[in-house]
Design an enzyme around this catalytic site. Structure first.
Site, PDB file in Angstrom:
ATOM      1  N   TYR A   1      -1.824   0.445  10.313  1.00 45.63           N
ATOM      2  CA  TYR A   1      -1.959  -0.637   8.635  1.00 45.63           C
ATOM      3  C   TYR A   1      -0.762   0.435   7.497  1.00 45.63           C
ATOM      4  CZ  TYR A   1      -3.768  -1.100   4.046  1.00 45.63           C
ATOM      5  OH  TYR A   1      -3.040  -1.397   3.056  1.00 45.63           O
TER       6      TYR A   1
ATOM      7  N   THR B   1       0.641  -0.938   0.402  1.00 45.13           N
ATOM      8  CA  THR B   1       0.171   0.260  -0.287  1.00 45.13           C
ATOM      9  C   THR B   1       0.852   1.236   0.309  1.00 45.13           C
ATOM     10  OG1 THR B   1      -1.682   1.040   1.561  1.00 45.13           O
ATOM     11  CG2 THR B   1      -0.459  -0.209   2.469  1.00 45.13           C
TER      12      THR B   1
END
EC number: 5.1.3.2
Length: 326
Positions: free
Chosen positions: A143, A119
């Site tokens: 995250y 990501t």
């Protein structure tokens, strides 16, 4: 003759299922490994389903021994930034411990090709826009940090254990299969496009915009929305690249075009032809101002080129969501 099995971990989820569709179109045989905590059995339409958790080493060993895949694609992560702030323990347990368990099983099975779903959240706040792969990695939420830790492990496994990997750093995945067979389906839903479409369909009271005082052209956050079919295509190209002997590499997957939240809402109102209530509230923890990809490296390494623009993304998403539940 060598089999064409590819293990798709998290293949019953949003991006994983679209990648299975693309793998099947390209002559591969997807083997879906999923615990169905976020995936959907109905999405397993290309290849078999093996139920299991990435933290279950014995089950992973069984599935790898049975199917003998040539490569592993790993999508099985918890992804919601806000939830990672509330419950970092769950994110480290699934995203880090689960990935390390999967990597150990992959190495033990003698597999040398691994594609990792990462990501742009590993970059954190942008020093420059668009961001390329040399941008410093300083994630600002749990995250992003869990994905960054896994990237570091992959690099060490490559250096010292010979595991070749393609790390794919997504920007904002969006859209759906053009034939409406599969699409974005999270429970609860947290992504902007489905939430706005649900507001337009009257399934929720309205849409909340978090923050209007960012240093952007209209004060709202800027994101790079990339069609899920373009992401799927990049994953299949990454498999091809590794099976042909390609070296480990990390690549951004985005269009290079930024869209503000307000611009996104305008696009959805246009495709839905339905105005909906929008409320403006304060900033949300962990949100970055602007995230836009420089995707030159993915073009050079994989010959990959995004095919779909924002209009195609919102139209395919609208078709999927408006058809679901009527």
């Amino acid at each position: 003759m060598q089999n064409n099995n590819i293990l798709v971990v998290g293949g019953a989820g949003y991006i994983g299922s679209h990648t299975c569709l693309r793998l099947a179109e390209k002559g591969y045989n997807p083997i879906v490994y999923d615990n169905l905590s976020n995936g959907h059995e109905e999405f397993v339409r290309w290849g078999v389903l093996e139920k299991g958790d990435i933290r279950d080493r014995r089950r992973l060993d069984e599935v790898l021994a049975r199917h003998k895949p040539r490569a592993v694609l790993h999508f099985a992560a918890m992804i919601e930034v806000g939830e990672s702030v509330k419950d970092p323990v769950a994110f480290y347990d699934n995203n880090v411990i689960g990935t390390l368990t999967l990597l150990s099983a992959t190495l033990a099975a003698g597999i040398e090709a691994f594609v990792f779903s990462s990501t742009c959240a590993t970059y954190g706040l942008p020093d420059s826009v668009p961001m390329d792969e040399t941008h410093k990695q300083a994630p600002i939420n749990p995250y992003g940090r869990t994905k960054w830790v896994c990237e570091q492990a992959l690099k060490d496994y490559g250096l010292y254990k010979g595991l070749r990997s393609v790390i794919l750093r997504y920007f904002n995945a969006a859209g759906a299969d053009l034939e409406g067979r599969i699409g974005e389906w999270h429970e609860p839903e947290t992504h902007a496009i489905p939430l706005a479409i649900d507001a337009a369909l009257g399934r929720r009271d309205g849409f909340k915009v978090f923050g209007t005082d960012y240093e952007t052209r209209d004060g709202t956050c800027v994101r790079d929305y990339i069609h899920v079919l373009d992401l799927a295509d990049a994953h299949v190209r990454a498999v091809d690249y590794l099976l042909e002997g390609g070296d480990s590499v990390e690549l951004n997957l985005g269009t290079g075009t930024g869209t503000t939240v307000k611009e996104l809402l305008t696009a959805i109102e246009k495709v839905s032809r339905r105005p909906f209530n929008v409320s403006y509230v304060g900033r949300r923890d962990g949100d970055s101002t602007t995230l836009v990809a420089n995707n030159d490296k993915a073009r050079q390494v994989l010959g990959w080129e995004p095919q779909y623009d924002l209009a195609a993304i919102t139209e395919s998403a609208w078709n999927w969501h408006s058809r679901r539940n009527g």
